[in-house]
Scaffold this active site. Structure first.
Site, short mmCIF file in Angstrom:
data_model
loop_
_atom_site.label_atom_id
_atom_site.label_comp_id
_atom_site.label_asym_id
_atom_site.label_seq_id
_atom_site.Cartn_x
_atom_site.Cartn_y
_atom_site.Cartn_z
N GLU A 87 0.72 -1.14 -0.04
CA GLU A 87 -0.06 0.00 0.15
C GLU A 87 1.06 1.32 0.09
O GLU A 87 2.06 1.20 0.46
CB GLU A 87 -1.00 0.15 1.30
CG GLU A 87 -1.91 -0.90 1.01
CD GLU A 87 -3.07 -0.95 2.24
OE1 GLU A 87 -4.07 -1.24 2.31
OE2 GLU A 87 -2.45 -1.02 3.44
N CYS A 108 5.84 -7.05 7.56
CA CYS A 108 7.08 -6.41 8.39
C CYS A 108 7.32 -7.70 9.56
O CYS A 108 6.31 -8.30 9.90
CB CYS A 108 6.63 -5.26 8.96
SG CYS A 108 8.04 -4.97 9.89
N CYS A 115 0.87 -2.63 15.63
CA CYS A 115 0.92 -2.26 14.52
C CYS A 115 -0.01 -3.40 13.42
O CYS A 115 0.45 -4.63 13.57
CB CYS A 115 2.26 -2.20 14.01
SG CYS A 115 2.44 -2.03 12.26
N GLY A 154 6.29 -1.83 6.57
CA GLY A 154 7.65 -2.34 6.49
C GLY A 154 8.77 -1.47 7.38
O GLY A 154 8.39 -0.12 7.72
N GLU A 155 10.14 -2.02 7.72
CA GLU A 155 10.87 -1.25 8.32
C GLU A 155 12.04 -0.79 7.12
O GLU A 155 12.70 -1.95 6.90
CB GLU A 155 11.48 -2.08 9.43
CG GLU A 155 13.12 -1.67 9.81
CD GLU A 155 13.15 -0.26 10.17
OE1 GLU A 155 12.34 0.40 10.95
OE2 GLU A 155 14.02 0.34 9.96
N SER A 185 11.76 6.61 8.12
CA SER A 185 11.49 6.39 9.75
C SER A 185 11.71 5.04 9.93
O SER A 185 11.54 4.03 9.49
CB SER A 185 9.71 6.32 9.56
OG SER A 185 9.18 6.15 10.45
N LEU A 209 9.83 5.97 18.88
CA LEU A 209 10.27 5.74 20.22
C LEU A 209 9.39 4.94 20.80
O LEU A 209 9.46 3.61 21.54
CB LEU A 209 10.62 6.91 20.88
CG LEU A 209 10.78 6.91 22.59
CD1 LEU A 209 12.27 6.16 22.70
CD2 LEU A 209 10.95 8.30 23.15
N HIS A 210 7.87 5.43 21.05
CA HIS A 210 6.84 5.05 21.78
C HIS A 210 6.62 4.59 23.20
O HIS A 210 5.85 4.42 23.74
CB HIS A 210 6.39 3.79 20.89
CG HIS A 210 6.30 4.08 19.32
ND1 HIS A 210 6.14 5.11 18.93
CD2 HIS A 210 6.27 3.28 18.30
CE1 HIS A 210 5.63 5.30 17.62
NE2 HIS A 210 6.09 4.00 17.27
N ASN A 289 -3.78 5.19 15.50
CA ASN A 289 -5.03 4.60 14.57
C ASN A 289 -5.44 3.15 14.82
O ASN A 289 -4.65 2.44 14.01
CB ASN A 289 -4.79 4.90 13.02
CG ASN A 289 -4.42 6.42 12.91
OD1 ASN A 289 -5.25 7.02 13.02
ND2 ASN A 289 -3.11 6.51 12.30
N CYS A 334 -1.24 6.06 10.27
CA CYS A 334 0.03 5.43 10.52
C CYS A 334 -0.24 3.99 11.19
O CYS A 334 -1.00 3.92 12.05
CB CYS A 334 0.77 6.37 11.72
SG CYS A 334 1.37 7.85 11.03
S1 SF4 Z 1 5.61 -0.26 13.40
FE1 SF4 Z 1 7.05 -0.60 11.67
S2 SF4 Z 1 8.56 -1.95 12.24
FE2 SF4 Z 1 6.92 -2.20 13.82
S3 SF4 Z 1 5.81 -3.99 12.97
FE3 SF4 Z 1 4.88 -1.75 11.99
S4 SF4 Z 1 5.75 -1.51 10.01
FE4 SF4 Z 1 6.86 -3.18 11.35
#
Ligand code: SF4
Length: 343
Positions: A87, A108, A115, A154-155, A185, A209-210, A289, A334
């Site tokens: 996406e 991911c 997430c 993804g990362e 990011s 960070l979170h 979200n 996000c």
């Molecule tokens: S926040 Fe980013 S790194 Fe973490 S699971 Fe979701 S897509 Fe992967």
């Protein structure tokens, strides 16, 4: 040979065609917005046929399967080779500014608990062409690529092809995007941060960070055990020192989990006392979200609490903003991307 643009150069060279053919082709794609080799009448027929034989007629290797739009946001679900879906999100602002949020992996593997993308697991890394074609698609359809962020699925720093994709995006004969208009990011993939500092110092960097507390961060984001927070902070300090650029700290606000006054104090504590350049840290608070795929228990912090969090940070001298929320109604916010048609 990583990208189709390398392959085009190779085909030209194999056929002993003059070098300027490459510029004719890139001009056709990036200035004239020609999306098919067969329409490039400026090229000799035998070269056109060779390009079509090797690469297919369409310049773009991904195709839109579904599109959703709300006021200022569009989300495109692309089919990629192998039958998977990814996406891409387009945000339009007043005065014609268009910002794109693109994916770097299909799914991911990092499994951040809140997430939606993480619930899929990693299917595979995207290739250089699959990453850059998300933007090529919009370019060929007449859009202006004002800014690009790697905040989709993804990362990005876990995909080794990311750096070749950045070369394509910043190449003056190709996308010619300013490095300052690209944002990566990351959840803190240390080797990738070091390489970004070295190879692309002008590209913007956002760190997710979170939680300022190691134990809690490891629970929310298992990557914290692999790349511990304090080590990542040192790498970010180094990035700021070497580049003189801001580093953005993304903080998703989760109701009753990471939104307390103690969390705000600890975030401030983490970012103060780092050195004379510490003012270059900028915290972005992001309303969470939820999606149908989000594990239960993760909810959005209410606006009063987000403001309280912001005020605590501000009172400690931390630069902080609350990020505007677009697209959650079409599953484009996000952490909402998971390549499903139903959402
Ligand atoms: S926040 Fe980013 S790194 Fe973490 S699971 Fe979701 S897509 Fe992967």
């Amino acid at each position: 040979m990583k990208s189709k643009y390398d392959k085009i150069q190779q085909i030209i060279s194999n056929m002993k065609q003059p070098d300027y053919r490459y510029l004719q082709i890139t001009n056709a794609i990036f200035r004239v917005r020609t999306g098919e080799f067969k329409s490039m009448s400026i090229l000799p027929v035998k070269l056109r046929n060779a390009l079509i034989d090797e690469l297919g007629n369409s310049i773009c290797c991904i195709s839109p399967a579904l599109q959703k739009k709300s006021d200022q946001v569009g989300k495109v679900l692309f089919s990629i080779p192998g039958g998977e879906r990814i996406e891409t999100v387009r945000l339009s602002y007043k005065r014609g500014w268009e910002s794109f949020c693109i994916s770097s992996q299909c799914g991911c593997g990092f499994g951040c608990r809140f997430c939606a993308t993480g619930t899929i697991g990693l299917k595979r890394n995207l290739t250089v062409d699959e990453i850059t074609d998300q933007l090529l698609y919009f370019h060929l359809n007449g859009h202006t690529l004002s800014s690009v962020s790697f905040m989709g699925m993804g990362e990005p720093l876990a995909n080794p092809d990311l750096f070749d994709a950045l070369k394509v995006l910043t190449d003056n004969n190709l996308f010619a995007l300013s490095r300052r208009r690209i944002t990566i990011s990351t959840i803190g993939a240390l080797p990738g941060i070091y390489r970004l500092t070295q190879d692309f110092p002008k590209i913007n960097l956002t760190f997710s960070l979170h939680s300022p507390f190691n134990e809690q961060r490891s629970k929310l984001m298992p990557v914290n055990d692999l790349f511990p927070l304090q080590e990542v902070m040192k790498a970010l300090d180094n990035h700021i020192r070497r580049t003189g650029r801001k580093v953005y700290i993304a903080y998703i606000m989760l109701q009753g989990i990471n939104d307390s006054a103690a969390h705000a104090e600890a975030v401030a504590g983490l970012l103060r006392g780092r050195g004379e350049w510490e003012h270059l840290y900028q915290v972005d608070l992001i309303p969470f979200n939820p999606t149908g795929k989000t594990p239960p228990g993760y909810r959005q912090t209410d606006r009063t609490k987000i403001n309280r969090f912001k005020n605590i940070l501000r009172s400690k001298g931390i630069n902080v903003t609350i990020r505007m929320q677009f697209g959650s109604e079409i599953g484009a916010g996000c952490g909402q991307l998971y390549g499903c048609q139903g959402d």
